[in-house]
Write a protein that holds these residues in place. Structure first.
Motif, short mmCIF file in Angstrom:
data_model
loop_
_atom_site.label_atom_id
_atom_site.label_comp_id
_atom_site.label_asym_id
_atom_site.label_seq_id
_atom_site.Cartn_x
_atom_site.Cartn_y
_atom_site.Cartn_z
N TYR A 255 0.85 -1.18 0.00
CA TYR A 255 0.00 0.00 0.00
C TYR A 255 0.89 1.23 0.00
N GLU A 256 0.33 2.31 -0.51
CA GLU A 256 1.06 3.57 -0.47
C GLU A 256 0.96 4.20 0.90
N SER A 257 -0.15 3.98 1.59
CA SER A 257 -0.41 4.72 2.82
C SER A 257 -1.58 4.14 3.60
N LEU A 258 -1.70 4.56 4.86
CA LEU A 258 -2.84 4.18 5.70
C LEU A 258 -4.15 4.63 5.06
N GLN A 259 -4.16 5.86 4.50
CA GLN A 259 -5.42 6.36 3.92
C GLN A 259 -5.86 5.48 2.76
N GLU A 260 -4.89 4.92 2.01
CA GLU A 260 -5.27 4.03 0.92
C GLU A 260 -5.96 2.78 1.48
N ALA A 261 -5.41 2.25 2.58
CA ALA A 261 -6.02 1.07 3.21
C ALA A 261 -7.43 1.39 3.70
N VAL A 262 -7.59 2.57 4.31
CA VAL A 262 -8.90 2.95 4.86
C VAL A 262 -9.92 3.15 3.74
N VAL A 263 -9.53 3.84 2.67
CA VAL A 263 -10.46 4.08 1.56
C VAL A 263 -10.88 2.74 0.95
N ILE A 284 -6.48 14.93 8.10
CA ILE A 284 -7.09 13.62 7.81
C ILE A 284 -7.89 13.71 6.51
N SER A 285 -8.73 14.75 6.40
CA SER A 285 -9.51 14.93 5.17
C SER A 285 -8.58 15.02 3.97
N LYS A 286 -7.50 15.79 4.10
CA LYS A 286 -6.56 15.96 3.00
C LYS A 286 -5.95 14.61 2.61
N ARG A 287 -5.59 13.81 3.60
CA ARG A 287 -4.94 12.52 3.29
C ARG A 287 -5.93 11.52 2.70
N ILE A 288 -7.13 11.46 3.27
CA ILE A 288 -8.15 10.54 2.73
C ILE A 288 -8.39 10.87 1.25
N THR A 289 -8.51 12.16 0.95
CA THR A 289 -8.86 12.56 -0.42
C THR A 289 -7.65 12.57 -1.35
N ALA A 399 -2.95 12.03 12.94
CA ALA A 399 -3.86 11.71 11.84
C ALA A 399 -3.74 10.23 11.47
N SER A 400 -2.50 9.72 11.45
CA SER A 400 -2.29 8.30 11.14
C SER A 400 -2.98 7.42 12.17
N LYS A 401 -2.85 7.79 13.46
CA LYS A 401 -3.48 7.01 14.53
C LYS A 401 -5.01 6.99 14.34
N ALA A 402 -5.58 8.15 13.98
CA ALA A 402 -7.03 8.21 13.76
C ALA A 402 -7.43 7.31 12.59
N LEU A 403 -6.63 7.34 11.51
CA LEU A 403 -6.91 6.49 10.36
C LEU A 403 -6.81 5.02 10.75
N ASP A 404 -5.81 4.68 11.58
CA ASP A 404 -5.65 3.29 11.99
C ASP A 404 -6.80 2.86 12.90
N MET A 405 -7.26 3.75 13.80
CA MET A 405 -8.41 3.41 14.65
C MET A 405 -9.64 3.17 13.79
N LEU A 406 -9.82 4.00 12.76
CA LEU A 406 -10.95 3.82 11.85
C LEU A 406 -10.84 2.47 11.15
N ARG A 407 -9.63 2.15 10.67
CA ARG A 407 -9.38 0.86 10.00
C ARG A 407 -9.78 -0.30 10.92
N ARG A 408 -9.32 -0.26 12.16
CA ARG A 408 -9.61 -1.35 13.10
C ARG A 408 -11.10 -1.40 13.45
#
Lengths: 414, 414
Positions: A255-263, A284-289, A399-408
């Motif tokens: 993967y390129e990034s956590l946001q890629e995994a989350v999307v 977070i919004s910037k990274r997700i998009t 922001a990464s931690k928030a993305l990882d919490m969302l993933r989990r």
């Protein structure tokens, strides 16, 4: 296995005026071609230093790629220096001269006299056309060694590499394949991760190498074989072993990034998320998009610094803010619920904390509360980056931690 | 004049996993210290190749700076290799070991056994503390030569350089002063800018060098003299001349970024701004809040991708969206007014456009409408980056354009 070295030419690189992105690009390409890149170097526009660099590189490897120094000005000396080092003669190529002239006439300009020297070609070399600039490239082969000279501007260099150099290398120098897989983790330190796979780090083919970047720890697993299929077969069991040892710290492979995994997860489950950010302020919004196609899973984002805005935009109760403060578990939960409710998203994610520099009197820099709210209910976690004077880092890793919490949260509940 | 060479250590660099930003950073720093950087090289995590690189560098220059290879894992071999090459003994430093242990305990973790080796210090070397990581740096001096070893993670390396290495080099190796001023512009191309100052580009001391980055064009003006005061005196008239030629394209001198210029302007005028972003999706809010103290000028941000959210969060009229579309001057204006009104900020800024990859059927990738709304009224501008397949670039430059429009709006109206 063929070996290669890169030589970047340009005083502007030694002065730090320019970031050397060519080296990364060519390094990746060599790896994918199964050519072992042993060494990169950068020298200024200086014939003496360049030729001694070429000599020592030739003593170590069989392919040299140079970038830069093919321009029209007197300080562009790469072609001349390489020809002298390898004993090639330069002679003017009328067809290429015509190409260069038309490059200018197409733009309604007359070719400056200086550019004529770019049509001087090493006699007997393979010539690579430059389809978006004036300097052609070339491959000079002698005594089983090959020196490839490419222009410096990344756009010209990449286009030339794709159109001409890759095919040239595949036909002549690519034996076997090297494949790398990147195991990406979050929430585990590099040394802790390395400790869990310490025995694997000793293996040779596939090799396993740990590295860390921006608060994440990675394992690069690399296998070489005569065919892609055989290299893949070597990788398979090692990757499986690593997965079993690092389990859910792994958010993805290649993967390129956590946001890629989350999307990816959100779209698989057909979910939409909304984000309420205080200290991370849109990160977070910037990274997700950043992820193409994220519009189908990204509902909205609200960046609320002040308490007033937290109440106005997210319906956080003034009582909560007064009683527990803006940096609190309770506020994080109400922010997450608020952004979920106003947007109608399936999941709300919130961050409120102290990005720094400096603590806010009550809480240390780098501390935050991250809230998640879904149909299943809501919760918040306290998170600390542990870094001082690192505003950008604290914001990024939070922001990464928030993305990882969302993933989990998605994996657990959907 | 002292001479220096950089050696970057890390197989991940040779594989192209990582872009070598450290080399650019250190090259700039050396130039500013008046130390001549002759050569950069990158080698893998390979003791043999690293030590031969060290030997050949030492034969050419008197200062070597290495980055990378100071981690806790077995493939981190820089410190050991440098010590062997220069004949230094490593011995464990209990104070540094305690620092490393506390780095983990502060995070509620126990130090993995691997990290202990990071407390091994070259006997008799100057040691540089790592204030945001575990690996200390060091300067090993012998026979008039100096090898400085720094950690690879850019954040740790830069902080260590600022806190310890620059002062060390100034006290021991910097003769004379070199000062650079960075004239930063937005809205003018590099070649157009260079053309306007073409005669200045020929001058030697101060020297004037143009360069471009992320859609902005810069002029680096560098003067060298035996004292800071004399160097400053050389810079003054040239900077004034440049200002008169580039006028309001210049957003600042020695600024870090457009957002820094904007935050400074807003605080000087006592204004607060709010941002409504579609295609840039939080990038403007994120960049504004990169600037410490931005909380006093940043009211809020709203990231609204869908039409529904533009109406719900920003009161954009459904009629407008239906009639003119979400990517339109009218929608941009209503987004700017909406975010200003709901937040009570003095100025509202909005962006709606097509980040790519690919156009949206109607509009090309990289096109956007940027709206500004203040007490004086509102307007929107059409903006095109002109780049294809460059989502990140398009988002960044579009955010920059919005920041520059805000900068010009404040200067004109307040």
């Amino acid at each position: 296995m063929h070996t290669c070295e890169l030589i970047s030419v340009g005083t502007e690189l030694l002065l730090g005026d320019i970031l050397n992105t060519n080296a990364q690009y060519l390094s990746r390409e060599m790896a994918s071609l199964g050519i072992g890149l042993l060494h990169q170097s950068t020298v200024g526009d200086n014939p003496g230093r360049l030729s001694s660099e070429i000599r020592s590189s030739l003593s170590r490897c069989d392919i040299i790629i140079t970038t830069g120094g093919l321009g029209p000005t007197p300080d562009d000396i790469t072609k001349e220096t390489v020809c002298e080092a390898l004993g090639f003669r330069l002679c003017r190529d009328s067809a290429i001269l015509a190409d260069i002239e038309s490059h200018f006439t197409r733009r309604g300009k007359v070719m400056p006299a200086e550019n004529a020297k770019q049509a001087d070609i090493p006699e007997g070399a393979a010539v690579f056309k430059n389809s978006c600039g004036t300097a052609p490239g070339a491959a000079l082969e002698k005594d089983g060694k090959c020196v490839i000279i490419l222009p410096g501007p990344p756009r010209e260099m990449k286009m030339m590499f794709n159109e001409s150099v890759r095919p040239f290398l595949i036909s002549k120098y690519s034996d076997g394949v090297i494949i790398s897989r990147n195991v990406r983790t979050f929430g585990i330190g590099e040394s802790d991760m390395a400790h869990r796979v310490s025995d694997l780090l000793k293996s040779v083919n596939p090799s396993v190498a740990p590295y860390a970047k921006d608060g994440e720890a990675f394992l690069r697993v690399t296998a070489s074989a005569e065919s892609r299929a055989k290299a893949e077969a070597l990788l398979l069991p090692v990757i499986a072993d690593i997965k079993s040892r690092l389990s859910d710290f792994i958010y993805g492979i290649d993967y390129e990034s956590l946001q890629e995994a989350v999307v990816k997860l959100l779209s698989e489950k057909g979910l939409r998320a909304a984000f309420a950010e205080s200290c991370t302020a849109g990160y977070i919004s910037k990274r997700i998009t950043e992820v193409p196609g994220s519009s189908s899973v990204f509902e909205c984002g609200a960046v609320t610094y002040s308490n007033a805005m937290k109440t106005k935009m997210l319906n956080v109760s003034p009582k909560t803010l007064e009683r527990f403060g803006s940096v609190s578990e309770q506020t994080a939960v109400e922010m997450a619920r608020g952004v979920m409710e106003i947007s109608g998203a399936d999941i709300g994610v919130s961050v409120t904390g102290v990005a720094g520099p400096g603590d806010d009197g009550e809480f240390p820099e780098g501390l935050s509360f991250i809230g998640i709210c879904g149909a299943q209910g809501s919760f918040a976690e306290r998170f600390e980056t542990g870094r001082k004077n690192a505003r950008e880092y604290n914001r990024y890793v939070t922001a990464s931690k928030a993305l990882d919490m969302l993933r989990r949260f998605i994996i657990k509940n959907y």
